[in-house]
Design an enzyme around this catalytic site. Sequence first.
Site, PDB file in Angstrom:
ATOM      1  N   GLY A 259       0.827  -1.216   0.000  1.00 17.36           N
ATOM      2  CA  GLY A 259       0.000   0.000   0.000  1.00 17.36           C
ATOM      3  C   GLY A 259       0.853   1.255   0.000  1.00 17.36           C
TER       4      GLY A 259
ATOM      5  N   ARG B 107       1.013  -4.905  -5.663  1.00 18.14           N
ATOM      6  CA  ARG B 107       1.095  -6.183  -4.966  1.00 18.14           C
ATOM      7  C   ARG B 107       1.479  -7.160  -6.068  1.00 18.14           C
ATOM      8  NH1 ARG B 107      -2.652  -3.537  -1.457  1.00 18.14           N
ATOM      9  NH2 ARG B 107      -1.515  -3.438   0.484  1.00 18.14           N
TER      10      ARG B 107
ATOM     11  N   ARG C  33      -6.346  -1.625   8.870  1.00 18.08           N
ATOM     12  CA  ARG C  33      -6.336  -3.064   8.553  1.00 18.08           C
ATOM     13  C   ARG C  33      -6.777  -3.874   9.759  1.00 18.08           C
ATOM     14  NH1 ARG C  33      -1.835  -5.321   4.451  1.00 18.08           N
ATOM     15  NH2 ARG C  33      -0.425  -4.191   5.832  1.00 18.08           N
TER      16      ARG C  33
ATOM     17  N   HIS D 104      -9.935   5.882   1.318  1.00 17.86           N
ATOM     18  CA  HIS D 104      -8.590   6.124   0.801  1.00 17.86           C
ATOM     19  C   HIS D 104      -8.111   7.573   0.859  1.00 17.86           C
ATOM     20  CE1 HIS D 104      -8.825   1.984  -0.642  1.00 17.86           C
ATOM     21  NE2 HIS D 104      -7.508   2.046  -0.606  1.00 17.86           N
TER      22      HIS D 104
ATOM     23  N   SER E  55       6.021  -6.864   2.244  1.00 19.30           N
ATOM     24  CA  SER E  55       7.169  -6.497   1.411  1.00 19.30           C
ATOM     25  C   SER E  55       8.481  -6.968   2.043  1.00 19.30           C
ATOM     26  CB  SER E  55       7.211  -4.981   1.224  1.00 19.30           C
ATOM     27  OG  SER E  55       6.004  -4.540   0.657  1.00 19.30           O
TER      28      SER E  55
ATOM     29  N   ASP F 267       1.072  -0.869  11.703  1.00 16.84           N
ATOM     30  CA  ASP F 267       0.958  -2.233  12.242  1.00 16.84           C
ATOM     31  C   ASP F 267       2.212  -3.078  11.992  1.00 16.84           C
ATOM     32  OD1 ASP F 267       0.653  -2.387   9.511  1.00 16.84           O
ATOM     33  OD2 ASP F 267      -1.088  -3.709   9.545  1.00 16.84           O
TER      34      ASP F 267
ATOM     35  N   ASP G 172       5.148  -5.296   6.242  1.00 19.17           N
ATOM     36  CA  ASP G 172       5.645  -6.633   6.593  1.00 19.17           C
ATOM     37  C   ASP G 172       5.643  -7.599   5.405  1.00 19.17           C
ATOM     38  OD1 ASP G 172       6.486  -6.292   9.193  1.00 19.17           O
ATOM     39  OD2 ASP G 172       4.542  -6.770  10.071  1.00 19.17           O
TER      40      ASP G 172
ATOM     41  N   THR H 148       3.601   2.350   6.300  1.00 18.27           N
ATOM     42  CA  THR H 148       2.181   1.973   6.285  1.00 18.27           C
ATOM     43  C   THR H 148       1.398   2.957   7.141  1.00 18.27           C
ATOM     44  OG1 THR H 148       0.535   0.450   7.171  1.00 18.27           O
ATOM     45  CG2 THR H 148       2.710   0.210   8.058  1.00 18.27           C
TER      46      THR H 148
ATOM     47  N   ASP I 113      -1.164   2.265   8.650  1.00 16.71           N
ATOM     48  CA  ASP I 113      -1.795   1.507   9.738  1.00 16.71           C
ATOM     49  C   ASP I 113      -0.898   1.391  10.983  1.00 16.71           C
ATOM     50  OD1 ASP I 113      -3.815   1.031   7.840  1.00 16.71           O
ATOM     51  OD2 ASP I 113      -2.766  -0.737   7.101  1.00 16.71           O
TER      52      ASP I 113
HETATM   53  P1  ADP Z   1       2.689  -4.714   2.702  1.00 20.66           P
HETATM   54  O1  ADP Z   1       4.120  -4.670   2.293  1.00 20.66           O
HETATM   55  O2  ADP Z   1       2.080  -3.342   2.743  1.00 20.66           O
HETATM   56  O3  ADP Z   1       2.469  -5.522   3.963  1.00 20.66           O
HETATM   57  P2  ADP Z   1       1.605  -6.918   1.082  1.00 20.66           P
HETATM   58  O4  ADP Z   1       1.364  -7.810   2.228  1.00 20.66           O
HETATM   59  O5  ADP Z   1       0.590  -6.824   0.020  1.00 20.66           O
HETATM   60  O6  ADP Z   1       1.856  -5.399   1.519  1.00 20.66           O
HETATM   61  O7  ADP Z   1       2.987  -7.374   0.400  1.00 20.66           O
HETATM   62  C1  ADP Z   1       3.523  -6.667  -0.694  1.00 20.66           C
HETATM   63  C2  ADP Z   1       4.176  -7.626  -1.651  1.00 20.66           C
HETATM   64  O8  ADP Z   1       5.280  -8.285  -1.020  1.00 20.66           O
HETATM   65  C3  ADP Z   1       3.300  -8.774  -2.136  1.00 20.66           C
HETATM   66  O9  ADP Z   1       2.453  -8.383  -3.185  1.00 20.66           O
HETATM   67  C4  ADP Z   1       4.336  -9.769  -2.626  1.00 20.66           C
HETATM   68  O10 ADP Z   1       4.831  -9.412  -3.893  1.00 20.66           O
HETATM   69  C5  ADP Z   1       5.458  -9.571  -1.620  1.00 20.66           C
HETATM   70  N1  ADP Z   1       5.384 -10.645  -0.602  1.00 20.66           N
HETATM   71  C6  ADP Z   1       4.562 -10.736   0.455  1.00 20.66           C
HETATM   72  N2  ADP Z   1       4.756 -11.887   1.134  1.00 20.66           N
HETATM   73  C7  ADP Z   1       5.730 -12.559   0.465  1.00 20.66           C
HETATM   74  C8  ADP Z   1       6.393 -13.813   0.633  1.00 20.66           C
HETATM   75  N3  ADP Z   1       6.088 -14.622   1.661  1.00 20.66           N
HETATM   76  N4  ADP Z   1       7.349 -14.147  -0.257  1.00 20.66           N
HETATM   77  C9  ADP Z   1       7.674 -13.343  -1.287  1.00 20.66           C
HETATM   78  N5  ADP Z   1       7.085 -12.135  -1.500  1.00 20.66           N
HETATM   79  C10 ADP Z   1       6.142 -11.753  -0.655  1.00 20.66           C
END
Ligand code: ADP
Length: 321
Positions: free
Chosen positions: A12, A73, A172, A251, A106, A130, A104, A126, A128
């Site tokens: 995000g 994502r 979230r 948003h 990412s 979090d 987390d 983020t 959030d």
């Molecule tokens: P944020 O970083 O805000 O927590 P996401 O949880 O959507 O957002 O994660 C962002 C991107 O990080 C995902 O779309 C994916 O490409 C990558 N990612 C998340 N978890 C994993 C994982 N276990 N292994 C590899 N890439 C991951």
Amino acid sequence: MMKKIAVLTSGGDTPGMNAAVRSAVRTAISMGMTVKGVYRGYNGLIDNNFVDLDLRSVSEVINRAGTFLYTARSPRFREEEGVLEAVENCKKNDIEGVVVIGGDGSFRGARELSMKGIPCVGVPATIDNDITSTEYAIGFDTAMNTAVDMIDRLRDTIRSHDRCSAVEVMGRHAGHLALQVGIATGATAILIPEIELNIDDVISKIKQSQKIGKNHFIIVVAEGVACGVDEIAKIIEEKTGVESRATVLGHVQRGGNPTVRDRVIATRMANEAVYLLSKGIGNRVVAYKGDSIVNYDIFEALNMKKEIDVDVLRVAEEVSI
Ligand code: ADP
């Protein structure tokens, strides 16, 4: 010393991400490195979608929300094949390390990439707040201030009509944003997912407030609360007779010029990330602790726990009426 690094934004978007990219670029160049920007998070690594970034390419971005590198994502990066393609592309472009600005999720990706030979350092962003390993994440301050500004406007109108406003703020699965915003807007009740919802408590609080002459009420509801704002507004109206409206801020909370705090912390964190990479150190995330920028191993960081500040919650409850 590394010669070339890349920087990407993932997950995000948040206000302050641009300030972090700018800081990473300027720090790296001042140390004698060159920098590639990666478009659209991990998708750009897989698709070989890079842009050369020089000192001028990050002019005029410190004050803008969003991310000029775009974000995404990337389901493909969750597969080993995607990570291997990313490694290939980094090698082809002589990229020796990557600054990953995101949450987390990412960082999990950054860990995979580090394990496959491309050192990565995560920078927490983020709205959030979090992310478990850091007391503060880029974007939170701006989002809080935006939400407070919006709720102040709602207050103007509900006061004139003796209404109740149930307002959903983001967060979230966490209530950090709602808790701060609820205190700052003088909410009668703050509902967060960490505390089991007791609607009767909210009703009796409203009734208690009515007894001391209060006729308008703000109920701040975190998006993670299962019973949504529409339902909460409906129940309040039924049980108190106070005309109640539900508002979802949505948003808008992601936009707006980043606050001083977000610009400064983004700048400090990304600077630290580049210092680590310059020494060949990867598989780390930077974090905010006290008033210092620290760093942790990604695996350790992802296993940390973050709880809602119960003392802040206590204060919120004591002063809300
Ligand atoms: P944020 O970083 O805000 O927590 P996401 O949880 O959507 O957002 O994660 C962002 C991107 O990080 C995902 O779309 C994916 O490409 C990558 N990612 C998340 N978890 C994993 C994982 N276990 N292994 C590899 N890439 C991951």
